[in-house]
Design an enzyme around this catalytic site. Structure first.
Site, mmCIF file in Angstrom:
data_model
loop_
_atom_site.group_PDB
_atom_site.id
_atom_site.type_symbol
_atom_site.label_atom_id
_atom_site.label_comp_id
_atom_site.label_asym_id
_atom_site.label_seq_id
_atom_site.Cartn_x
_atom_site.Cartn_y
_atom_site.Cartn_z
ATOM 1 C CG HIS A 131 -18.984 95.984 -30.621
ATOM 2 N ND1 HIS A 131 -18.155 96.318 -29.577
ATOM 3 C CD2 HIS A 131 -18.275 96.203 -31.763
ATOM 4 C CE1 HIS A 131 -16.986 96.715 -30.055
ATOM 5 N NE2 HIS A 131 -17.033 96.658 -31.376
ATOM 6 C CD GLU A 136 4.524 77.544 -36.994
ATOM 7 O OE1 GLU A 136 5.435 76.812 -37.441
ATOM 8 O OE2 GLU A 136 3.685 78.135 -37.722
#
Length: 630
Positions: free
Chosen positions: A38, A372
């Site tokens: 990238h 969570e």
């Protein structure tokens, strides 16, 4: 080629400018050489990172494990060409390794960074995770280490679409993490086109400020602006995390691709790379290092030696105690023995019994509320700083954080997860609360340890064992209270099991874990009334499973096994048993696998276990059916 040189700490702007140019060139060279990568995502952030590394990042590159160092986390892990070019630029990775190792088989310069490199704290690449982990690292620094290191996190603009980014900023604000600085590379373009907000810096600002952050905005290609923002961010003022919004251009420095769609994740062909490098001014080998940390302000943190001043809780056989309660009691005892044990919970600590630890050691307990993903990410961050984190919530809710658990394993993090209220055993709450997938989920994590105790004594022993277990470990606890089966001196090594009933005339083996162990024992009693001897195995270590004991049971009972589990049939206890037996070679089995195969509803524990076909009556019936087959 420019000659090697090492400027003094506090790189001047002209050198930083040349360093940024080199980072762009090397991002192009390495990705073109590898044939993948990238480069444009790396080029947009090169100016920001050149100023950060050259002037603000307090890091001893020759001592990457020094506790005084700042932390640099690339949440946008796909910008690895930039990160590895930085490593070349500070002199810890050679140009040869960068050009011949990047993305190659067997190389430590993997496509996305992992801790196989000593300068990488955690694996990144699954977007939206670097900043949440940075929260855990910053929590340790501000509330436990009390060391003035800073946590710098490079984020991509695309990943701000992930809810975990905002969970992280919310908790960073709640805990006043002024040592956490998120730098968002706002380059407008994602993988398939424009990002959700593009260059709408005002919208980004409103969102970040709404979550309690101090926001600074800069032109990400003007070095003086970048430097001013980094200076302000590093001052730790305002008791808030800082977000620097850097407006950048994807592919910056190469006019053929600047701000053009269609170049995400694509290396330049060789002819384009030649043109790009020429436009940028050619190759160079500058070596640039910024300020060192103040080692005197940061005493070394070493893993704490356990104290002998207290002991794990002890229970008497026959007493009825929920394993979730035993977890809380064992964790609290462990907290006294291990000063580097910390506990986290997702706002259910009065059900998981983590509240006992919170009351005993409030300074080492961290409430993540109902977030969570941040719960697991913070645990990973604490593990970076040498702590022993235990993170608990209802077992079902770990499914929301599964990608974080998966990436914790890639990060080689040492985290302990504890899920309560598992299976249909929980009763009337209904299927939304019943973890029936968690054993399969946790078993599938690379290198994980999965434990499921049946009583308080084994729970306490396994909590103690988890403290010394590396990797991702998971303990499944039960809501209801069940009789203690074991004496206080019994041992429960990871990878072991307990044979509760056995004899020379055993005709069938009953295998359970957690709640079903008690039903297996009751079924064995019923069978014994008709003179049928049943071997009973408590497979408390689901992964790794005790293959030797299972193999011996198969041999002793002519392959007749009844496995009963409060879990879906896929990937749980039954799979653990058959996988372990296959590892010992081919087996002749007559297996009855009792599991929760239909969608459960509400009811009492007894009703739901019976409806699922995993209670004492069904275990007895399955054993008799196997014996009737001959």
């Amino acid at each position: 080629m420019e000659s090697n040189s090492r400027p003094p700490a506090g790189t001047d702007f002209d050198t930083a400018r040349q360093f940024a140019r080199q980072l762009r060139v090397d991002s192009i060279r390495s990705s073109t050489s590898a044939g993948s990568g990238h480069p444009t995502s790396s080029m947009s952030a090169a100016d920001v990172l050149a100023v950060l590394v050259g002037r603000h990042l307090r890091y001893d590159w020759d001592r990457p494990h020094s506790d005084a160092n700042d932390h640099l986390i690339f949440s946008k892990g796909h910008a690895s060409p930039l990160l590895y070019s930085i490593y070349k630029g500070v002199g810890v990775v050679s140009d040869e390794e960068l050009m011949t190792g990047y993305r190659r088989f067997g190389s430590r310069l993997e496509g996305h960074p992992t801790p196989v490199l000593p300068w990488v704290d955690v694996a990144t690449g699954s977007l939206g995770q670097g900043l949440p982990v940075g929260v855990g690292v910053a929590l340790a620094g501000k509330h436990l280490d009390r060391i003035p290191y800073r946590v710098w996190v490079l984020c991509g603009d695309s990943e701000t679409a992930e809810g975990s980014i905002w969970e992280a900023l919310d908790k960073a604000s709640y805990y006043q993490l002024s040592n956490l600085i998120a730098i968002v590379d706002v380059n407008r373009l994602g993988q398939r086109g424009p990002t959700e907000l593009g260059w709408d810096i005002d919208a980004y600002t409103r969102r970040a400020e709404a979550f309690g952050a101090r926001v600074l905005t800069v032109d990400g290609h003007v070095l003086a602006e970048i430097d001013d923002a980094l200076t302000t961010a590093a001052d730790g003022g305002g008791a808030k995390p800082t977000v620097i919004l850097a407006r950048t251009v994807k592919g910056r420095g190469f006019s053929e691709v600047e701000d053009h769609e269609g170049w995400h994740g694509k290396p330049f062909p060789k002819d384009m790379a030649v043109r790009a490098i020429a436009e940028l001014g050619g190759e160079s080998n500058l070596v640039v290092r910024g300020p060192l940390p103040d080692a005197a302000a940061a005493p070394a943190i070493t893993p704490s030696e356990p104290s002998t001043s207290s002991f794990m809780p002890r229970y008497s056989p026959g007493d009825k105690i929920a394993t979730r309660k035993a977890y809380g009691e064992a964790l609290t005892a462990l907290g006294d023995q291990y000063p580097n044990v910390v506990a986290l919970d997702g706002e259910v600590s009065n059900s998981t019994y983590a509240e006992q630890f919170a009351k005993a050691y409030p300074g080492r307990y961290f409430e993540m509320f109902i977030a969570e993903q941040q719960l697991v990410a913070s645990a990973v961050g604490f593990s970076v700083r040498h702590y022993i984190p235990f993170a608990s919530t209802f077992a079902a809710f770990f499914t929301r954080a599964y990608d974080f658990i998966r990436m914790a394993a890639v990060s080689q993090a040492n985290v302990r997860l504890v899920g309560s209220h598992a299976g249909v055993e929980i009763g009337a709450d209904g299927p939304s609360q019943m973890a029936l997938e968690d054993l399969a989920m946790m078993r599938a994590v690379q290198g994980s340890t999965v434990l499921y105790p049946s009583d308080a004594t084994s729970t306490a022993a396994l909590v103690r064992a988890m403290a010394d277990t590396s990797g991702v470990s998971y303990l499944r606890t039960t809501r209801g209270a069940y009789p203690v089966l074991y004496d206080e001196d019994d041992t429960f090594p990871v990878g072991g099991s307990k044979v509760l009933r056995s004899g020379s005339a055993d005709a069938v083996t009953l295998i359970g874990a957690g709640v079903t162990v008690h039903h297996c024992l009751a079924a064995a009693d019923r069978l014994a009334q008709d003179g049928i001897q049943a071997r009973v195995i408590d497979l408390y270590s689901v992964k790794p499973a005790d293959s030797r004991t299972l193999h011996a049971a198969v041999a002793a009972t002519q392959g007749r096994l009844v496995v009963a589990e409060d879990h879906h049939p896929e990937g749980g206890l039954g799979s653990a048993v058959t996988d372990a037996l296959l590892s010992e070679g081919a087996q002749t089995l007559r297996l009855a696998h009792l599991a929760v195969r239909e969608l459960p509803g509400s009811g009492t524990t007894e009703e739901l276990l019976a409806a699922a076909g995993i209670d004492v009556r069904h275990i007895e019936s399955a054993a008799r059916a196997l014996l009737a087959e001959g």
